[in-house]
Design an enzyme around this catalytic site. Structure first.
Site: not given
Ligand SMILES: Cc1cc2nc3c(=O)[nH]c(=O)nc-3n(C[C@H](O)[C@H](O)[C@H](O)COP(=O)(O)OP(=O)(O)OC[C@H]3O[C@@H](n4cnc5c(N)ncnc54)[C@H](O)[C@@H]3O)c2cc1C
Ligand SMILES: Cc1cc2nc3c(=O)[nH]c(=O)nc-3n(C[C@H](O)[C@H](O)[C@H](O)COP(=O)(O)OP(=O)(O)OC[C@H]3O[C@@H](n4cnc5c(N)ncnc54)[C@H](O)[C@@H]3O)c2cc1C
Lengths: 419, 362
Positions: A372, A396, A400
């Protein structure tokens, strides 16, 4: 082989030590670092660096090769299990701090997964030097997150100078600041940048390049402000005609019809996904322990062994949380145990990440709800853990994407059959 | 050490039981349920696999020590074939295992060799009571010490094979503590319902009500009794293991169906809405499998918190079985609702685990 659930002694001993670190060096400054995003807890960084060096590891949170004592019975390898346990314990202290524990992080993991023996020797030794040193991995771009095949960064070989010329925009680089920017207190780090050497080849054209800190043309353009893990720096990095030596490419410099380039990235993820799961589980355990402590202070005891119909709603919630937490940890242990025993664990790695991503968000959300006003207040760290936990289901591979990996594995489908 | 791989002996057992489950129990499940009859031939064949025999020491006619973890592995395999079939095969354990865990030397000598060395025979156990809020630690059936004997009163429900049973363990409340009592078929005051229990599922397993009116019985463990906690832990873990088998069967059917069934020009498994359900089913199943293994391992190693682990594994496995078997039906669409297809029975069985505690023991 057999089925056993006894934590190995070296892990138990190490965790007892890390717990004091967590209590004394992390919890005490957690709030301060959360409220001053981008500040660096140097005490922690320097202490961890010297502690890990004196323990004789390869520097940083890495998997130490075990040298069996002469005449001693050969014991099964537990490097990954130990690492996952360390990470869980540190994240129990503060997951943001864990993420800035000196060492090679994802950058070194990429070198370890896709590099040649020479590259490993050249790039991985530095983490054991005098000063704390970092490395980071740059895959994500503004237009390419989950869909890593859409990255636009390009690497072109300049045959005259035998250098790769890299152009691209990378975002969300964990540790990007400490790995690339030069700090007096830090050693020389690097970033591993994914780029295409042949855009027409799709995934098989993708390669990772080691880019040393301070390389001209490369710039940290922004440090993100985040929901949680605010002690960890998340950088945007732009590369404009950045030149790196030919030998800094990980994997083959030419494009074959196979998908070797991308497989390097995937091998990294098989190894690191359970570690991300472990980091989230540490946060959730912190939240659940705090919740139980506060409940007890308030005279609420959890009665185990009763049928569901006799339990209070709080008891039901706490019991469910315990089941979720323990099962996620066991999945994680199984995935790293497989890695230690050289069994292919793509399925188990993604399972642990799916489960952890789900349950750590649920547990921290429920804990705040049950507490709460005390849960919502910044008097306590619980609200911070709620914010910290969410990242587990995002980086990582989102929940999904990992569900897709699990489904492909159990269905025997390729990426083309299920996308 | 942590280790997640059955040993060679266990793997051989898994393979043997798995073969029986897939080749014998599974194909028979539908007709057995519809006809309310489990072929005795199948039960005998399952008995000959020797699960109980292998976990009973030589001194009592068996050829091994009890291992909860080995039994858990075998029980999951068996239940993968069919829940009713698995429970029928293992019914004698409901009598023998509590004796093994809590009986006096004389009780072990008297009963174990003849059960273990013989053909499958209906020895059984009676824990469940037909009441709201049923709690094995607060039974309504009572036991009273009268002189050197114990007198039982009350009613038990869902007692498998009670009608033909040679003897049964009846659990009753003795001054607030649950204890087992050995009741023989000919005991005065014991009456067994003519009609079988009518349940949502498990209709192939003959189950009965059992009434006790001033029945004189022998206490498990003699005058000093026994630790019911050990028996309850073994029941919880066994129940969790059967839940794993049932859920795995549903996932297996659903996965294969989804790879065959086409809609909108593709296999339905290629739709994320279906594929993600399958992934989540697999994750839940593996989660609860590891919880169950850990609890069984703790039982085998006399860990102090084995009862909490067994409780958590059981509680989690109950929810998991419902979730997975529900989705199995969902993935079959309308066809899942039809009794010709196997998944609706699995869903009916999948709902039962919280109320069926006491029908299996490892
Ligand atoms: C704090 C933080 C640290 C990070 N550190 C690193 C790092 O060190 N190095 C690095 O390279 N990246 C890093 N990332 C990036 C991270 O890996 C990505 O944010 C993540 O892989 C998702 O990509 P996006 O943000 O472009 O989301 P999107 O790919 O645009 O996804 C948006 C939504 O759509 C869904 N989605 C996308 N494709 C599909 C599909 N085919 N089927 C169903 N659903 C789907 C996703 O699950 C999500 O819910 C970091 C991110 C954050 C926030
Ligand atoms: C008792 C009963 C009464 C009925 N009464 C009638 C009636 O009176 N008249 C009549 O015409 N029909 C009737 N139906 C049929 C009913 O409408 C269909 O069963 C239902 O539309 C599902 O179709 P299906 O069974 O072919 O499943 P499928 O279409 O094969 O679906 C199987 C699974 O795949 C999923 N799926 C399918 N396509 C997609 C997609 N594109 N994306 C994601 N998931 C997908 C479904 O959700 C389901 O989980 C009845 C069915 C039952 C069981």
């Amino acid at each position: 082989m057999t089925i056993e659930f006894e934590a190995p002694k070296p892990i138990v001993q190490m965790n007892a030590m890390l717990k004091t670190v967590a209590e004394n060096m992390m919890r005490s400054t957690s709030r301060e670092m959360d409220e001053n995003e981008h500040a660096i807890p140097w005490d922690y960084v320097e202490f961890m660096h010297s502690a890990m060096r004196s323990m004789g590891g390869g520097g940083g949170l890495t998997i130490a090769e075990e040298k069996p004592k002469e005449g001693a019975e050969k014991r099964p390898p537990i490097g990954y299990q130990k690492l996952a346990s360390q990470i869980e314990m540190l994240a129990w202290g503060d997951v943001g701090f864990y993420l800035i524990t000196p060492g090679g992080g994802l950058g070194a993991a990429a070198v370890a997964a896709a590099g040649s023996p020479e590259q490993k020797a050249k790039f991985l030794a530095r983490f054991n030097d005098d000063k704390p040193t970092y490395a980071a991995m740059c895959m994500t771009e503004p237009g390419a997150g989950s869909d890593t095949s859409a990255i636009r960064a390009r690497a072109v070989l300049d045959e005259k100078t035998n250098e790769w010329v890299i152009n691209g925009e990378k975002i969300f680089v964990t540790g990007g600041d400490k790995s690339f920017n030069e700090y007096e207190k830090l050693g020389k780090g690097f970033i591993v940048v994914w780029a295409s050497i042949d855009p027409s080849a799709g995934r098989s054209g993708m390669r990772a390049f080691v880019v040393e800190s301070g390389t001209p043309g490369v710039k940290v353009t922004k440090l993100e402000h985040k929901l949680g893990i605010r002690a960890s720096d998340t950088a945007a990095i732009s590369l404009v005609d950045a030149r790196v030596p030919f030998e800094n490419v990980l994997g083959s410099p030419t494009v074959e019809k196979t998908t070797t380039g991308f497989k390097g990235a995937m091998a990294t993820f098989d190894a690191t996904r359970p570690l991300v799961a472990a980091s989230g589980i540490g946060v959730a355990r912190a939240a659940l322990e705090f919740l139980k402590e506060k409940l007890e202070e308030n005279g609420v005891k959890i009665r185990y062994g009763l049928p569901r119909t006799k339990l209070t709603s709080i008891e039901k919630d706490v019991i469910d949380m315990e089941i979720q937490l323990r099962s996620a940890w066991l999945l994680t242990l199984k995935a790293v145990w497989m890695a230690d025993n050289k069994k292919s664990n793509a399925l188990e790695s993604s399972m642990s990440k799916v489960r952890a991503g789900d349950i750590v968000t649920k547990i921290t959300q429920k804990a705040v709800e049950i507490m709460g006003p005390l849960g919502y207040s910044r008097e306590f760290l619980l609200e911070k853990w709620f914010r910290d936990a969410k990242i587990t289901d995002i980086y990582e591979g989102t929940g999904q994407i990992n569900r897709m990996v699990v489904a492909r594995q159990i269905l025997g489908y390729t990426g083309a059959e299920l996308r | 050490m942590y280790s997640f791989e059955p040993n060679e002996e266990q793997q051989m057992l898994i393979d043997a039981v798995g073969k029986f489950a897939s080749n014998d129990l599974r194909p028979a499940a539908h007709d057995a349920e519809e006809n309310h009859a489990m072929p005795q031939k199948l039960v005998n064949k399952g008995w000959e696999l020797g699960l109980l025999q292998a976990s009973t020491p030589e001194a009592y006619g068996g050829f091994g020590d009890r291992s909860a973890i080995t039994n858990v592995l075998a029980v999951e395999e068996m239940a993968f074939g069919d829940l009713a079939g698995a429970l029928a095969v293992m019914t004698p354990s409901l009598f023998a295992t509590p004796i093994l865990l809590g009986g006096t030397e004389e009780q072990k000598q008297e009963y174990l060799p003849r059960i273990i060395e013989g053909a499958w025979a209906p020895y059984t156990g009676a824990l469940i009571e037909y009441s709201f809020n049923f709690d094995p630690n607060e039974l309504k059936t009572t036991a009273n010490a009268e002189g050197g004997a114990y007198v039982l009163n009350g009613e038990k429900a869902f007692v498998p094979f009670a009608k033909d049973a040679e003897a049964l363990i009846v659990y009753a409340n003795l001054n607030g503590v649950t204890q087992g009592f050995i009741v023989k078929k000919e005991a005065a005051g014991l009456s067994i319902s003519e009609e079988r229990e009518k349940l949502m599922g498990l209709n192939a397993l003959p189950m009965y009500r059992v009434k006790l009116e001033n029945v004189t019985a022998e206490r498990l463990g003699g005058a000093s009794g026994h630790d019911f906690g050990l028996i309850l832990d073994a029941m919880r873990v066994a129940s969790a293991a059967t839940a794993l088998g049932v859920a795995r069967s549903s996932l297996d059917y659903a996965k294969n169906y989804a790879k065959e069934r086409e809609a909108f020009g593709v296999k339905i498994a290629q739709k994320q809405a279906v594929a993600f359900m399958l992934a989540e089913m697999a994750v839940e199943l593996e989660s609860m499998r590891l919880m169950t293994w850990e609890a069984a391992w703790k039982i085998d190693n006399n860990k102090e918190d084995s009862c909490v682990s067994a409780y958590l594994a059981f509680t989690g496995a109950c929810d998991m079985a419902m979730m997975v078997t529900d989705r199995g039906v969902q993935i079959y669409g309308g066809h899942g609702y039809i009794r010709e297809n196997p998944v609706e029975l699995l869903m009916r069985n999948g709902r039962g685990f919280p109320m069926l505690l006491g029908l299996a023991i490892v």
